[in-house]
Structure formats: C-alpha cells, structure tokens
Design a protein around this motif. Structure first.
Motif, PDB file in Angstrom:
ATOM      1  N   VAL A 190     -19.657 -20.937  46.399  1.00 36.47           N
ATOM      2  CA  VAL A 190     -20.709 -19.826  46.011  1.00 36.47           C
ATOM      3  C   VAL A 190     -20.057 -18.396  45.882  1.00 36.47           C
ATOM      4  O   VAL A 190     -20.470 -17.777  44.847  1.00 36.47           O
ATOM      5  CB  VAL A 190     -21.676 -20.041  47.164  1.00 36.47           C
ATOM      6  N   LEU A 191     -19.165 -18.017  46.920  1.00 36.34           N
ATOM      7  CA  LEU A 191     -18.689 -16.736  46.630  1.00 36.34           C
ATOM      8  C   LEU A 191     -17.667 -16.635  45.637  1.00 36.34           C
ATOM      9  O   LEU A 191     -17.837 -15.397  45.126  1.00 36.34           O
ATOM     10  CB  LEU A 191     -18.037 -16.587  48.141  1.00 36.34           C
ATOM     11  N   ALA A 214     -27.784 -21.991  52.700  1.00 34.01           N
ATOM     12  CA  ALA A 214     -28.391 -20.921  53.272  1.00 34.01           C
ATOM     13  C   ALA A 214     -27.858 -20.732  54.749  1.00 34.01           C
ATOM     14  O   ALA A 214     -27.408 -21.625  55.205  1.00 34.01           O
ATOM     15  CB  ALA A 214     -29.838 -21.394  53.228  1.00 34.01           C
ATOM     16  N   VAL A 215     -28.309 -19.532  55.444  1.00 37.87           N
ATOM     17  CA  VAL A 215     -27.869 -19.259  56.753  1.00 37.87           C
ATOM     18  C   VAL A 215     -29.323 -19.067  57.478  1.00 37.87           C
ATOM     19  O   VAL A 215     -30.366 -18.633  56.721  1.00 37.87           O
ATOM     20  CB  VAL A 215     -27.019 -18.181  57.007  1.00 37.87           C
ATOM     21  N   PRO A 218     -18.796 -24.852  56.013  1.00 42.26           N
ATOM     22  CA  PRO A 218     -17.699 -25.366  55.739  1.00 42.26           C
ATOM     23  C   PRO A 218     -17.100 -24.320  54.400  1.00 42.26           C
ATOM     24  O   PRO A 218     -17.723 -23.950  53.464  1.00 42.26           O
ATOM     25  CB  PRO A 218     -17.664 -26.765  55.210  1.00 42.26           C
ATOM     26  N   ALA A 219     -15.639 -24.041  54.611  1.00 44.46           N
ATOM     27  CA  ALA A 219     -15.086 -23.145  53.777  1.00 44.46           C
ATOM     28  C   ALA A 219     -14.833 -23.889  52.387  1.00 44.46           C
ATOM     29  O   ALA A 219     -15.455 -22.829  51.524  1.00 44.46           O
ATOM     30  CB  ALA A 219     -13.519 -23.078  54.235  1.00 44.46           C
ATOM     31  N   LEU A 256     -25.724 -27.304  41.167  1.00 48.40           N
ATOM     32  CA  LEU A 256     -24.832 -28.141  41.983  1.00 48.40           C
ATOM     33  C   LEU A 256     -23.482 -27.437  42.067  1.00 48.40           C
ATOM     34  O   LEU A 256     -22.747 -27.263  43.150  1.00 48.40           O
ATOM     35  CB  LEU A 256     -24.710 -29.507  41.844  1.00 48.40           C
ATOM     36  N   GLY A 257     -23.225 -26.924  40.938  1.00 45.02           N
ATOM     37  CA  GLY A 257     -22.070 -26.380  40.647  1.00 45.02           C
ATOM     38  C   GLY A 257     -21.780 -25.153  41.184  1.00 45.02           C
ATOM     39  O   GLY A 257     -20.708 -24.362  41.398  1.00 45.02           O
ATOM     40  N   ALA A 258     -22.905 -24.502  41.829  1.00 43.96           N
ATOM     41  CA  ALA A 258     -23.019 -23.164  42.501  1.00 43.96           C
ATOM     42  C   ALA A 258     -22.871 -23.220  44.012  1.00 43.96           C
ATOM     43  O   ALA A 258     -23.612 -22.398  44.767  1.00 43.96           O
ATOM     44  CB  ALA A 258     -24.097 -22.460  41.882  1.00 43.96           C
ATOM     45  N   GLY A 259     -22.883 -24.337  44.468  1.00 40.83           N
ATOM     46  CA  GLY A 259     -22.833 -24.638  45.829  1.00 40.83           C
ATOM     47  C   GLY A 259     -24.102 -25.505  46.592  1.00 40.83           C
ATOM     48  O   GLY A 259     -24.143 -25.816  47.549  1.00 40.83           O
ATOM     49  N   ALA A 260     -25.050 -25.972  45.460  1.00 45.06           N
ATOM     50  CA  ALA A 260     -26.080 -26.609  46.152  1.00 45.06           C
ATOM     51  C   ALA A 260     -25.715 -28.063  46.312  1.00 45.06           C
ATOM     52  O   ALA A 260     -24.872 -28.486  45.975  1.00 45.06           O
ATOM     53  CB  ALA A 260     -27.251 -26.543  45.054  1.00 45.06           C
TER      54      ALA A 260
END
Length: 320
Positions: free
Chosen positions: A203-204, A178-179, A196-197, A234-238
């Motif tokens: 996610v992107l 989140a931002v 971090p990239a 978790l695989g989607a960036g969580a």
C-alpha cells in the motif's frame, strides 16, 4: 513476476498434465499453446478464447461496458471515455478538455480517472481540482490512447464474481487494509504496529496520490476504523476473502453479475460489483480472468476455476 510463473500458467500446466495435453510457452509466457492429438488451442494473457471478439472488446473498454449496462437497465457506475490528443482526428471540435472540466464541475466530490482499457488498478487517480485532473490525464495519455472518467463514489463494499456460462465459480470480497484508532497514535503508527510488513508495503509503495501524508499523520478517535487506501484493488493491498454459499452479499452480487455477463454474451469473465449508498452496482467487467492475488490464499479455488473453463475449451459440450 515472470510471465511463465503466473498462477494462470501454473493452473493451465496442471490441467494439461492431468489430461494428456502438451503445453508450450511462447511470447515470453504470454502465449500458451496447448496440443492434444490433432487439436490445438491457445491462451493469450489471461484469455482462454471462450468469449467472442465483440464481448472481449466491450469488456475491455470501461466506457463501452457502462453504455451497454445502461442500455440494459443494469445499475452501474458510469464511465465516460476521452481520446488522447494524439487521436485528434477523431475528437469532436470542442475538444476533450472542456468536457472533462464540465464533469469535474458536475461532481464536486471528485472524479476517478483511469485508462479506458486496462486492469490491475494501474494509473488510477482520484482528482478534485483542475490541476489534479490535468496531471492524471497527462500521465495516462503518455502511454494510453484513451482514458475513462467516472464520478468518485464512496464504495462501502466491493465483490468480484467469476462466472463460467453464467454460473458462479468464485465469489470474493476485496477487503481494504485498515487500522482501528486508539485516540493516541497516528494512522501510520497504527499501521506499522498492526499490519504485516509485506502487506503494508504494497500500500505505502503504491502510486502517488493514493495516500496523503496528512492522512497518515491523522490520529483516528478510539474505535474508529480507518481504511488506508480509497481503492479496493488487490494489487493495492486489499485482501481477497471468499464468500460462502448462502451469503446474502454473494447472492445479490451473483444476480447482478449474471445480468451483466448476459448483456454482452460473456461466457467466462469476472465482474466487479460495488455497494454504493446501500445499492449494488457493476463497476467493471473483465473478460480476462486474473486471479494472481486470490491464488495466494486459495490456490485450490483458482485451479478449479481455470480447470472448469479449460473443460469447455477442449470439450465444448461439457457442462461447467
């Protein structure tokens, strides 16, 4: 990732090396043969064989899991299964599409469409319109025999509980990326500047429909938290964040997770518990315990969990 390099395989190797057990990988790393003297045990995928075939099949079927939980009066997110048109011999005369559209009409907030059997958040779609539903169904049916549909709900928190013989071995939340808005920069600009990239890329680069261009261009008001993804996978960036003993969330999730595991007599597995409108519900049950993402931050916890399960595999009388 090469199958033989999975955290699961590494943990099995470590355990066997410390217990005088020979290990051999077959089927490109999916099948693990463990031999100690005249005793031979097998692991396949992420399954160590502690669960019965019935428990494994129910846990692997999202709609069947929801049916069992409802029968046992355990709060859960409902799932309805639909067979692929290729299975037309087993479909009721009215067909599946009419029933899918009825669910869409009954849930104006949207639906979540996913393979009825499967893990890792692959091919999971949020749909609100008939064309979106058609795209999701066609995509899933192109490779799966069935799909599951659940109402889309706003998940406030998601926690995974890993149990062995109904005792918690690991409990962790899945925190979405989140931002925090500043009233000036877009979501994408904030994400590039603060995340971090490597994590942002996960996610992107996810499947289409997870993040819209409009969402990335939005400028959140100052101080508002904006999650980048509606999914907690978790695989989607969580990020996996371990909950300490005594944490109120952990206690509540363990209680409902144990009830869920007992409902299908599952000895070793993971239960995803979600908070919806302030109440905890079971989202899914998994009889194959995959901890690849958790291993990146807590490898010692992953090794301990698999070691406790393997103790039961080789010494059934062991109290995990």
């Amino acid at each position: 990732m090469i199958n033989g390099e999975r955290a699961f395989v590494s943990a099995v190797r470590k355990y066997c090396a410390s217990h005088g057990i020979d290990v051999e990988l077959k089927a490109e790393g999916w099948l693990i043969v463990m031999t100690r003297g005249s005793s031979r045990r097998f692991a396949f995928g992420y399954d160590l064989g502690l669960n019965s075939a019935v428990a494994h099949r129910i846990a692997n079927d999202k709609a069947a899991t929801a049916d069992v939980l409802e029968i046992c009066d355990i709060p859960c997110v409902p799932h309805t299964a639909f067979l692929s048109p290729r299975m037309y011999k087993y479909i009721v005369p009215t067909g599946a599409w009419t029933a899918m559209l009825d669910l869409l009409k009954q849930n104006p907030q949207g639906l979540v469409v996913k393979p009825n059997e499967g893990t890792g958040g692959i091919s999971v779609f949020k749909v609100r319109t008939e064309p979106e539903l058609e795209v999701a169904a066609n995509e899933i049916f192109s490779s799966e025999r069935s799909l599951a549909i659940s109402p889309y709900v706003e998940i406030e928190d998601e926690v995974r509980v890993i149990l062995i013989d109904y005792r918690p071995i690991a409990v962790f939340s899945k925190n979405r990326l989140a931002v925090v808005g500043d009233g000036k920069r877009s979501v994408l600009e904030l994400a590039i500047a603060t995340i971090p990239a490597a994590r942002l890329s996960s996610v992107l680069s996810g499947q289409a429909g997870d993040i819209s261009k409009a969402s990335l261009d939005e400028v959140p008001p100052a101080g508002r938290r904006h999650a980048l993804n509606w999914r907690h996978n978790l695989g989607a960036g969580a990020q996996a964040v371990v909950l300490e003993q005594g944490d109120a969330r952990a206690a509540a999730c363990i209680e409902i997770a144990v009830k869920a595991a007992r409902s299908i007599d599952m000895r070793f597995g993971s239960i995803d518990v979600v908070s919806v409108d302030g109440a905890w519900k079971v989202l899914e049950i998994n009889s194959g315990v995959m901890m690849e993402a958790l291993n990146r931050s807590h490898p010692e916890l992953v090794d301990a969990a698999y070691a406790a399960a393997l103790d039961l595999v080789f010494d059934p009388g062991t109290n995990a």
